[in-house]
Design a protein around this motif. Structure first.
Motif, PDB file in Angstrom:
ATOM      1  N   ALA A 293       9.222  61.864 122.510  1.00 22.94           N
ATOM      2  CA  ALA A 293       8.024  62.269 121.773  1.00 22.94           C
ATOM      3  C   ALA A 293       7.810  63.766 121.925  1.00 22.94           C
ATOM      4  CB  ALA A 293       6.816  61.503 122.297  1.00 22.94           C
ATOM      5  N   THR A 295       9.364  66.101 120.233  1.00 25.07           N
ATOM      6  CA  THR A 295      10.524  66.903 119.841  1.00 25.07           C
ATOM      7  C   THR A 295      10.247  67.606 118.517  1.00 25.07           C
ATOM      8  OG1 THR A 295      12.042  65.398 120.971  1.00 25.07           O
ATOM      9  CG2 THR A 295      12.990  66.829 119.279  1.00 25.07           C
ATOM     10  N   TYR A 297      11.878  69.304 115.161  1.00 27.47           N
ATOM     11  CA  TYR A 297      13.090  69.266 114.344  1.00 27.47           C
ATOM     12  C   TYR A 297      12.984  70.338 113.263  1.00 27.47           C
ATOM     13  CZ  TYR A 297      13.474  64.724 116.601  1.00 27.47           C
ATOM     14  OH  TYR A 297      13.532  63.716 117.536  1.00 27.47           O
ATOM     15  N   ALA A 343      14.027  59.527 115.911  1.00 29.42           N
ATOM     16  CA  ALA A 343      12.917  60.357 116.369  1.00 29.42           C
ATOM     17  C   ALA A 343      11.723  59.481 116.732  1.00 29.42           C
ATOM     18  CB  ALA A 343      12.511  61.346 115.278  1.00 29.42           C
ATOM     19  N   THR A 344      11.129  59.736 117.884  1.00 29.03           N
ATOM     20  CA  THR A 344       9.904  59.038 118.257  1.00 29.03           C
ATOM     21  C   THR A 344       8.770  59.493 117.343  1.00 29.03           C
ATOM     22  OG1 THR A 344      10.603  58.863 120.562  1.00 29.03           O
ATOM     23  CG2 THR A 344       8.242  58.673 120.126  1.00 29.03           C
ATOM     24  N   PHE A 347       6.400  63.328 115.707  1.00 31.93           N
ATOM     25  CA  PHE A 347       7.179  64.540 115.939  1.00 31.93           C
ATOM     26  C   PHE A 347       6.741  65.670 115.000  1.00 31.93           C
ATOM     27  CE2 PHE A 347       9.551  61.872 112.941  1.00 31.93           C
ATOM     28  CZ  PHE A 347       9.856  62.748 111.919  1.00 31.93           C
ATOM     29  N   THR A 348       7.276  66.840 115.231  1.00 36.25           N
ATOM     30  CA  THR A 348       7.021  68.012 114.390  1.00 36.25           C
ATOM     31  C   THR A 348       8.266  68.333 113.586  1.00 36.25           C
ATOM     32  OG1 THR A 348       5.400  68.957 115.911  1.00 36.25           O
ATOM     33  CG2 THR A 348       6.484  70.476 114.385  1.00 36.25           C
TER      34      THR A 348
END
Length: 393
Positions: A293, A295, A297, A343-344, A347-348
């Motif tokens: 959580a 992370t 991208y 991806a959890t 995310f951003t």
């Protein structure tokens, strides 16, 4: 280590591997994706038009009507208007859809009373109902509506008694291919075979399709193969049930060799190629645990000039070159909101050069998906609703 043969063939009943081969003649059909539809002529007989359809024949509106749905009622024998109220959808479960429709002519219907026979040009959505579209349902008439014109709404078009030309036999979209030859095959195949195929990478990773993948037929010839000593070519008298598109072959070659060797290898593909790139990425995906959580991208937006390009780019942003993070809005939502896509959730996503997509992904009619185009703003909104923090740069 020796390089494994490219295709693994398993028994459809037991699932046990039967043999391997290097090539399958007939697996890649001599067609490209998407199949360009054949436009047809339909006639709305005894039609009482309203809304945009009425405007089209009066000359007060455009002749193009986007997608037209003809919904027939279950209970025949009475005029539509007398059978159920306009908002009674339970009565209208039989529906056929005509795509990219244009009014090309009209004339008064023989019965008069302000009704018309209206000629349309368009094409039918292949997956609709009623014996594949060949058998007209037992209904007294059809309620007509329009969607896909960029408004996001379904608009009533009136009603008609018959849609002539819609229910009939048509050539298969994917006609049966030639009999299959398994080239460079392990010997020992005899008799009648029903097999599933799977794609094998050079590192031995096996990928089995989620769709229909049968090869069936009786062995009619076996002979030495040019692929090497001890291998044979085996010819069957039956085809591949659902072939792949000709323009998929070179894309699958990339994954056969191990996958893309860097980002944006899809950038030079046209829209159809990008769709197939995303499909290949999904097919060859090796699931891994979601990254932690929080992370961040980074999406390289320089080549996001169409809808499928977005999915190529976000797949790479989340999962690296050749990565997959959905190929439509449903899977984008599933991966972003619930995880299991790499991806959890929460995310951003930093979307670099986002102005490229803002310029190209605009409202209109998409003649690849045959529906309203998905815009840049819609993609950003979908991600935001699913908890993704999107930074546009």
């Amino acid at each position: 280590m020796s390089i494994p043969l490219r295709w693994q063939l398993s028994d459809v009943v037991t699932g046990e591997p039967v043999t391997e081969c290097m090539e399958i003649d007939g697996l890649f059909a001599d067609r490209v994706f998407p199949v360009e539809p054949v436009h047809e002529r339909y006639t709305l007989l005894d039609c009482a038009p309203s809304g945009p359809l009425r405007a089209a024949i009066d000359g007060d509106g455009p002749a193009w009507l986007a997608n037209v749905v003809a919904a027939g009622a279950h209970v025949p024998g009475r005029p539509i208007a007398e059978r159920c109220p306009p908002d009674c959808y339970d009565c209208y479960r039989i529906g056929e859809e005509m795509l990219d429709v244009r009014v090309v002519g009209y004339r008064p219907a023989p019965g008069g009373a302000g009704r018309f026979d209206i000629d349309l040009e368009g094409h039918r959505r292949d997956e609709d109902h009623n014996a594949g579209g060949t058998v007209a349902p037992d209904v007294a008439g059809y309620r007509l509506s329009m969607w896909g014109d960029g408004t996001g709404a379904e608009t009533p078009l009136g009603e008609c008694r018959v849609v002539d030309g819609l229910f009939r036999e048509r050539p298969e979209v994917w006609p049966p291919g030639p009999p299959v030859t398994l080239r460079g095959c392990r010997p020992g195949l005899i008799g009648h075979l029903e097999l599933h195929w799977a794609h094998v990478r050079v590192d031995g990773t096996v990928h089995r399709p989620a769709w229909e993948s049968r090869i069936f037929g009786k062995v009619v010839a076996t002979g030495p193969s040019a692929f090497g000593d001890g291998l044979v070519d085996v010819t069957l008298d039956g085809p591949v049930s659902v072939p792949l598109a000709a323009n998929e072959r070179e894309i699958w070659d990339v994954w056969r060799a191990g996958g893309p060797d860097g980002p944006n290898r899809w950038a030079g593909l046209d829209r159809s190629g990008r769709y197939l790139w995303v499909r290949a990425a999904a097919f060859h995906r090796v699931p891994t645990p979601d990254r932690p959580a929080g992370t961040v991208y980074h999406l390289d937006g320089r080549h996001v000039t169409d809808y499928d390009g977005f999915f190529c780019a976000i797949g790479e942003a989340i999962n690296g070159p050749g990565g997959w993070f959905g190929g439509d809005l449903f899977w984008l939502h599933e991966n972003a909101a619930t995880g299991d896509g790499g991806a959890t959730p929460g995310f951003t996503l930093v979307w670099h050069d986002s102005e490229v997509a803002r310029t190209h992904l605009v409202a209109g009619y998409d003649r690849k998906s045959w529906q309203e185009a998905v815009t840049f703003d819609e993609l950003v909104a979908v991600l935001g609703r699913d908890g993704v923090r999107v930074e546009l740069r």
